[in-house]
Design a protein around this motif. Structure first.
Motif, PDB file in Angstrom:
ATOM      1  N   ILE A  12       0.825  -1.207   0.000  1.00 49.04           N
ATOM      2  CA  ILE A  12       0.000   0.000   0.000  1.00 49.04           C
ATOM      3  C   ILE A  12       0.861   1.261   0.000  1.00 49.04           C
ATOM      4  O   ILE A  12       0.350   2.361   0.214  1.00 49.04           O
ATOM      5  N   VAL A  13       2.161   1.105  -0.250  1.00 55.73           N
ATOM      6  CA  VAL A  13       3.055   2.255  -0.342  1.00 55.73           C
ATOM      7  C   VAL A  13       3.178   2.679  -1.794  1.00 55.73           C
ATOM      8  O   VAL A  13       3.537   1.868  -2.653  1.00 55.73           O
ATOM      9  N   LYS A  14       2.889   3.944  -2.027  1.00 55.41           N
ATOM     10  CA  LYS A  14       3.103   4.476  -3.368  1.00 55.41           C
ATOM     11  C   LYS A  14       4.534   4.961  -3.519  1.00 55.41           C
ATOM     12  O   LYS A  14       5.237   4.590  -4.467  1.00 55.41           O
ATOM     13  N   SER A  15       4.956   5.764  -2.568  1.00 53.28           N
ATOM     14  CA  SER A  15       6.324   6.257  -2.608  1.00 53.28           C
ATOM     15  C   SER A  15       6.717   6.738  -1.220  1.00 53.28           C
ATOM     16  O   SER A  15       6.049   7.618  -0.655  1.00 53.28           O
ATOM     17  N   VAL A  16       7.775   6.149  -0.676  1.00 49.67           N
ATOM     18  CA  VAL A  16       8.300   6.538   0.628  1.00 49.67           C
ATOM     19  C   VAL A  16       9.813   6.600   0.522  1.00 49.67           C
ATOM     20  O   VAL A  16      10.439   5.695  -0.038  1.00 49.67           O
ATOM     21  N   GLN A 529      15.831   9.507  16.855  1.00 48.87           N
ATOM     22  CA  GLN A 529      15.054   9.905  15.683  1.00 48.87           C
ATOM     23  C   GLN A 529      13.705   9.210  15.773  1.00 48.87           C
ATOM     24  O   GLN A 529      13.615   8.046  16.167  1.00 48.87           O
ATOM     25  N   GLN A 530      12.634   9.950  15.435  1.00 51.80           N
ATOM     26  CA  GLN A 530      11.312   9.338  15.460  1.00 51.80           C
ATOM     27  C   GLN A 530      10.657   9.510  14.101  1.00 51.80           C
ATOM     28  O   GLN A 530      10.598  10.608  13.544  1.00 51.80           O
ATOM     29  N   LEU A 531      10.177   8.402  13.569  1.00 52.98           N
ATOM     30  CA  LEU A 531       9.505   8.370  12.267  1.00 52.98           C
ATOM     31  C   LEU A 531       8.032   8.062  12.486  1.00 52.98           C
ATOM     32  O   LEU A 531       7.690   7.195  13.307  1.00 52.98           O
ATOM     33  N   PHE A 532       7.184   8.735  11.750  1.00 52.93           N
ATOM     34  CA  PHE A 532       5.743   8.568  11.908  1.00 52.93           C
ATOM     35  C   PHE A 532       5.148   7.982  10.630  1.00 52.93           C
ATOM     36  O   PHE A 532       5.411   8.456   9.522  1.00 52.93           O
ATOM     37  N   VAL A 533       4.338   6.952  10.810  1.00 51.09           N
ATOM     38  CA  VAL A 533       3.685   6.276   9.685  1.00 51.09           C
ATOM     39  C   VAL A 533       2.198   6.597   9.727  1.00 51.09           C
ATOM     40  O   VAL A 533       1.549   6.456  10.783  1.00 51.09           O
ATOM     41  N   SER A 534       1.677   7.027   8.597  1.00 50.98           N
ATOM     42  CA  SER A 534       0.243   7.334   8.512  1.00 50.98           C
ATOM     43  C   SER A 534      -0.337   6.697   7.257  1.00 50.98           C
ATOM     44  O   SER A 534       0.385   6.401   6.301  1.00 50.98           O
ATOM     45  N   LYS A 535      -1.643   6.507   7.287  1.00 50.29           N
ATOM     46  CA  LYS A 535      -2.328   5.873   6.165  1.00 50.29           C
ATOM     47  C   LYS A 535      -3.436   6.799   5.687  1.00 50.29           C
ATOM     48  O   LYS A 535      -4.259   7.269   6.475  1.00 50.29           O
ATOM     49  N   LEU A 536      -3.430   7.089   4.405  1.00 51.20           N
ATOM     50  CA  LEU A 536      -4.422   7.963   3.798  1.00 51.20           C
ATOM     51  C   LEU A 536      -5.251   7.178   2.801  1.00 51.20           C
ATOM     52  O   LEU A 536      -4.756   6.284   2.119  1.00 51.20           O
ATOM     53  N   THR A 537      -6.549   7.523   2.710  1.00 52.05           N
ATOM     54  CA  THR A 537      -7.413   6.854   1.735  1.00 52.05           C
ATOM     55  C   THR A 537      -8.430   7.841   1.195  1.00 52.05           C
ATOM     56  O   THR A 537      -8.895   8.731   1.924  1.00 52.05           O
ATOM     57  N   ASP A 540     -11.089   5.054  -2.691  1.00 53.03           N
ATOM     58  CA  ASP A 540     -10.775   4.128  -3.785  1.00 53.03           C
ATOM     59  C   ASP A 540      -9.394   3.507  -3.618  1.00 53.03           C
ATOM     60  O   ASP A 540      -9.189   2.335  -3.940  1.00 53.03           O
ATOM     61  N   THR A 541      -8.465   4.304  -3.144  1.00 49.02           N
ATOM     62  CA  THR A 541      -7.099   3.825  -2.970  1.00 49.02           C
ATOM     63  C   THR A 541      -6.619   4.149  -1.563  1.00 49.02           C
ATOM     64  O   THR A 541      -7.167   5.045  -0.900  1.00 49.02           O
ATOM     65  N   THR A 542      -5.601   3.379  -1.155  1.00 47.52           N
ATOM     66  CA  THR A 542      -4.998   3.586   0.171  1.00 47.52           C
ATOM     67  C   THR A 542      -3.518   3.782  -0.013  1.00 47.52           C
ATOM     68  O   THR A 542      -2.885   3.114  -0.841  1.00 47.52           O
ATOM     69  N   GLU A 543      -2.951   4.664   0.783  1.00 44.45           N
ATOM     70  CA  GLU A 543      -1.537   4.948   0.659  1.00 44.45           C
ATOM     71  C   GLU A 543      -0.927   5.137   2.049  1.00 44.45           C
ATOM     72  O   GLU A 543      -1.483   5.849   2.889  1.00 44.45           O
ATOM     73  N   THR A 544       0.198   4.503   2.268  1.00 41.05           N
ATOM     74  CA  THR A 544       0.932   4.651   3.528  1.00 41.05           C
ATOM     75  C   THR A 544       2.136   5.552   3.287  1.00 41.05           C
ATOM     76  O   THR A 544       2.844   5.395   2.287  1.00 41.05           O
ATOM     77  N   THR A 545       2.353   6.472   4.216  1.00 38.14           N
ATOM     78  CA  THR A 545       3.511   7.361   4.116  1.00 38.14           C
ATOM     79  C   THR A 545       4.322   7.302   5.413  1.00 38.14           C
ATOM     80  O   THR A 545       3.811   6.894   6.462  1.00 38.14           O
ATOM     81  N   MET A 546       5.582   7.695   5.314  1.00 36.27           N
ATOM     82  CA  MET A 546       6.451   7.742   6.486  1.00 36.27           C
ATOM     83  C   MET A 546       7.271   9.029   6.417  1.00 36.27           C
ATOM     84  O   MET A 546       7.812   9.374   5.370  1.00 36.27           O
ATOM     85  N   ARG A 547       7.351   9.729   7.562  1.00 33.09           N
ATOM     86  CA  ARG A 547       8.125  10.962   7.598  1.00 33.09           C
ATOM     87  C   ARG A 547       8.797  11.100   8.960  1.00 33.09           C
ATOM     88  O   ARG A 547       8.325  10.552   9.966  1.00 33.09           O
ATOM     89  N   GLU A 548       9.893  11.849   8.968  1.00 28.14           N
ATOM     90  CA  GLU A 548      10.582  12.101  10.225  1.00 28.14           C
ATOM     91  C   GLU A 548       9.871  13.239  10.953  1.00 28.14           C
ATOM     92  O   GLU A 548       9.517  14.259  10.350  1.00 28.14           O
ATOM     93  N   LEU A 549       9.667  13.074  12.248  1.00 23.91           N
ATOM     94  CA  LEU A 549       8.971  14.077  13.031  1.00 23.91           C
ATOM     95  C   LEU A 549       9.926  15.180  13.483  1.00 23.91           C
ATOM     96  O   LEU A 549      11.071  14.923  13.857  1.00 23.91           O
ATOM     97  N   THR A 550       9.400  16.396  13.442  1.00 25.52           N
ATOM     98  CA  THR A 550      10.136  17.527  14.009  1.00 25.52           C
ATOM     99  C   THR A 550       9.978  17.487  15.524  1.00 25.52           C
ATOM    100  O   THR A 550       9.117  16.755  16.064  1.00 25.52           O
TER     101      THR A 550
END
Length: 583
Positions: A12-16, A529-537, A540-550
């Motif tokens: 479910i990852v499009k681009s990370v 370092q802390q990374l946050f994973v979220s899921k957006l929908t 029709d489609t679902t996408e998981t993203t990951m980003r570094e938290l400030t």
């Protein structure tokens, strides 16, 4: 260590794309957001099994890229020997302490512009086909797994359950003890014993057949020994047998021929030729053409005289000895009978005799070898037991040290009454193996007054996780893999224990790079370092993203972990307090 990871069209990852830091990196996110997706992608990049289901729906391929800085590590000799190529180049010897760089040099995959980096790429098509690349060059999946094993060690949610297996407990103790020479000695002695024992077993299985064969051969060889036929004797015997069998006929014919040629007083061949020669010699003076005929008659006279002399001698020498005839007849008949018995021609009987004698000698040698092999097996068994006993003593000594360290560590993780020991029992009667003769088990008790028992029968899942984490920290100097990944191994831990676990993971991050997927705010707060994973929908489609938290967003994420989706001032204050305690 792992520098960066990019994942495209995977599940479910499009681009990370994520850059990682040294120390402890924690990954958090809502339940079901796909916090383990980065670990799954990295596993794929390091050689995990892939299929078409890995490709994001509607895409032609999935791709994962990882960049590592090469670790500066020194593996134990036995590990290095087993994992590096057999090529003995100067380059590999130069980098014997860095198996990844040595492997890259041997396979001509080093990046000249970035010699301390390794770029790994994995591509999976929507049809399920897979390709792997290291530094831009195609490699096999086996090669990818080999290199990946040097770079990353992944511990899943149930990784600590391996501690419940006897072989894992033995491996843990041997790794901590670092007594590679003792282990190698046991393996060498076992290999020698096993090889010789196999030879003994094979000889023993065929022993009755050899005895039966040897018994038959003994009779046959003795019979041939008694007959004692010489190598070319039968040919001579056959000739003499023919001559003696026709001796009377030969004598009579020879005497008659002598009589006709020379001894007949009335008319013999010699006198007739001589008379013709005398008459023609007188005529030569009248006709010279008769000279050649005279010459021939002269030669004929000489030849008749010589033949007559030879016949006289032949008759004199031809001894018709009934005893000799009987002897030759008997030996000839026996030779024919023995040849028939052995299914060979009489001319081959001598060679058959030699072959059977050699076979008998070989069987007798095998019996002698059997005795020698039994003695050798007994000696090798003693050598093996001595080596296994030395290994056992080392295991017992280091088992006490490791148990004390684990016990001290878990006491700080809300297991103050826990006691732990490595039970190492040397079982001399156990079947020989390349691992020695020890029965090893981790014995634990978690409550005062309770007897110690096998770890699998005593500890809970949370207690097992704490013991496993304690072992990871204790053995971090020995475990030379530069990147450790923990996927929710803190399940079953909460409260003050979670803070201690987080501290241990942060401490572990001083020795190597640590990535931890967690749902505990106490653990997450310990991360460098802390990374946050979220899921957006969008429905029709679902996408998981990951980003570094400030820093600010990290406070809010910790507050969410503390209080749930509804943030309160109290939760934010608690989150800030957690971060202050770490810093």
């Amino acid at each position: 260590m792992l520098q960066s990871l990019s994942i495209n069209n995977f599940a479910i990852v499009k681009s990370v794309s994520v850059d990682f830091k040294s120390g402890l990196s924690v990954v958090t996110g809502e339940t079901g957001a796909g916090k383990s997706i980065a670990i799954d992608g990295l596993s794929l990049c390091l050689g995990a099994r892939a299929d078409a289901a890995s490709v994001r729906k509607g895409c032609s391929k999935a791709e994962v890229n990882a960049v590592f800085t090469l670790p500066n590590i020194t593996l134990p000799k036995s590990t290095t020997d087993a994992k590096t190529s057999k090529k003995n180049t100067s380059a590999t010897r130069l980098h014997a302490n860095n198996p990844v760089k040595a492997w890259l040099l041997e396979h001509e995959l080093i990046l000249e512009e970035q010699p301390d980096e390794i770029h790994i790429r994995r591509v999976i098509s929507s049809e399920g086909r897979s390709k792997a690349f290291i530094n831009g060059r195609t490699v096999t999946l086996a090669q990818l797994k080999q290199v990946g094993g040097w770079l990353v060690s992944i511990h899943g949610q149930h990784a600590h359950h391996r501690l419940l297996k006897a072989e894992e407990q033995r491996h843990l103790l041997d790794t901590f003890a670092q007594h590679d020479e003792l282990i190698d000695a046991v393996k060498t002695h076992y290999a020698d014993y096993h090889k010789t024992q196999q030879k003994l077993t094979e000889l023993t299985k065929a022993q009755q057949q050899r005895k039966d064969r040897a018994q038959l051969l003994t009779y046959q060889v003795q019979e041939l020994n008694d007959f004692a036929l010489a190598e070319h004797e039968f040919t001579e015997l056959e000739s003499e047998h023919k001559r003696l069998s026709h001796a009377q006929t030969l004598l009579e014919s020879a005497q008659l021929s002598f009589h006709r040629l020379y001894d007949d007083e009335q008319s013999n061949a010699l006198s007739i030729v001589q008379k013709s020669l005398y008459d023609l010699q007188e005529l030569v003076e009248h006709d010279a053409s008769l000279a050649p005929i005279v010459t021939c008659l002269n030669e004929a006279t000489v030849n008749i005289e010589e033949a007559s002399n030879e016949l006289r001698l032949y008759c004199d020498d031809l001894d018709i000895d009934p005893l000799r005839i009987t002897q030759v007849e008997a030996r000839y008949t026996q030779a024919m009978e023995l040849a028939r018995k052995h299914g060979v021609s009489p001319e081959q009987l001598y060679h058959t005799h030699q072959a059977l004698s050699q076979e008998l000698a070989s069987l007798q040698s095998d019996e002698a070898s059997l005795v020698h092999l039994r003695e050798e097996v007994d000696m090798l068994a003693v050598n093996y037991k001595d080596a296994a006993n030395a290994l056992s003593h080392s295991r017992q000594k280091h088992g006490q040290v490791l148990a004390e360290q684990i016990q001290k560590a878990i006491a700080n993780m809300n297991m103050p009454h826990a006691k732990l020991a490595f039970a190492v029992t040397f079982n001399e009667a156990a079947p020989f193996s390349s691992e020695g003769l020890d029965e090893i088990s981790i014995q634990v008790t978690t409550n005062p007054g309770q007897p110690m028992g096998n770890i699998e029968d005593v500890v809970s899942g949370g207690e097992l996780s704490r013991i496993g984490l304690a072992i990871q920290v204790i053995t971090s100097d020995i475990n030379q893999v530069p990147t450790l990944i923990f996927d929710e191994v803190d399940t079953g831990i909460s409260g003050p224990t979670a803070s201690i676990v987080g501290s241990l993971l942060r401490q572990l991050g001083k020795h190597c790079q640590v990535l931890c997927v967690t749902h505990l705010p106490q653990v997450a707060a310990q991360g460098h370092q802390q990374l946050f994973v979220s899921k957006l929908t969008d429905g029709d489609t679902t996408e998981t993203t990951m980003r570094e938290l400030t820093p600010d967003s990290r406070v809010h994420e910790l507050a969410r972990l503390l209080a749930g989706d509804e943030l309160t001032e109290s939760a934010i204050a608690n989150a800030q307090d957690l971060l202050k305690k770490v810093s």
